[in-house]
Design a protein around this motif. Structure first.
Motif: not given
Length: 177
Positions: A10-14
Motif C-alpha cells: 500500500v501507499g500513496p500514488e506513484s
C-alpha cells in the motif's frame, strides 16, 4: 482460505506498488492481486462517482477472493480497498458505509507501506502529485486505526526490493505457513 498469508502493498500514488507486487509474487513463487480500481478507472469516461467507489470496493474483494486459490502460501495484494476509503474521504468527504463496515472484518496479515521517496511518474490515473506527504500521513493514520501490522519500505531500485523481501522474511519467521 486458511493457511494463506495476505501481504498488502500500500501507499500513496506513484510509490511503485504494482511493480513491487509483481516482484514479490515472482520472488515468493506466488500470485499477486492487481489493483482493481486501475482497470476500472481506465474504462471510465467521467470522474469516478460514489457508486463507482462502491463498485471498486466490491471488485477489489472479488478479484482478491478469485486469486486466493492460486496462491502459494502467500498472496501479494497490490493495494487494498482501504484505498477506496482514502479516495472517497478525499473526493466526497466520507467513505461508503459498506467500506467502513468491512475494514475491520477483511484481514491482511502484514502491510508494506511504500514510502514517497521515489520520483513522481505522471500517469493519467494519478491525481495528486503535490499531496504525497499528505497521503503518506493518511496511510499511517488508516493503518494505525486498524491496529494493522506494517512497516515502511524505502529506497530506490534493488534496495527497495530487498528491504521488502527482508521485511516479509522477518514477518514469516514469526508466522507459520
Amino acid at each position: 482460505m486458511s493457511g494463506i498469508i495476505k501481504i498488502a502493498i500500500v501507499g500513496p500514488e506513484s510509490t511503485g506498488k504494482s511493480t513491487m507486487s509483481a516482484y514479490l509474487a515472482n520472488h515468493y513463487h506466488t500470485v499477486w492481486v492487481p489493483e482493481y480500481a486501475r482497470e476500472y478507472c481506465d474504462a471510465l469516461t467521467e470522474p469516478p462517482t460514489w457508486q463507482d467507489e462502491i463498485n471498486m470496493f466490491h471488485g477489489q474483494i472479488a478479484l482478491e477472493n478469485s486469486l486466493i486459490p492460486q496462491a502459494n502460501k502467500i498472496l501479494i495484494c497490490d493495494t487494498t480497498f482501504i484505498t477506496v476509503k482514502i479516495w472517497s474521504d478525499q473526493m466526497f468527504g466520507k467513505a461508503p458505509q459498506v467500506v467502513i463496515d468491512e475494514l475491520s472484518q477483511h484481514h491482511y496479515d502484514y502491510y508494506l507501506l511504500l514510502n514517497i521517496d521515489l520520483p513522481w511518474e505522471d500517469d493519467p490515473l494519478r491525481d495528486f502529485p503535490n499531496m504525497r506527504e499528505h497521503f503518506m500521513q493518511v496511510w499511517h493514520k488508516e493503518l494505525q486505526a486498524l491496529n494493522a501490522p506494517y512497516i515502511v519500505i524505502s529506497g530506490i531500485g534493488d534496495e527497495r526490493y530487498q528491504s521488502a523481501v527482508k521485511a516479509i522474511d522477518n514477518f514469516l519467521k514469526d508466522h507459520t505457513i
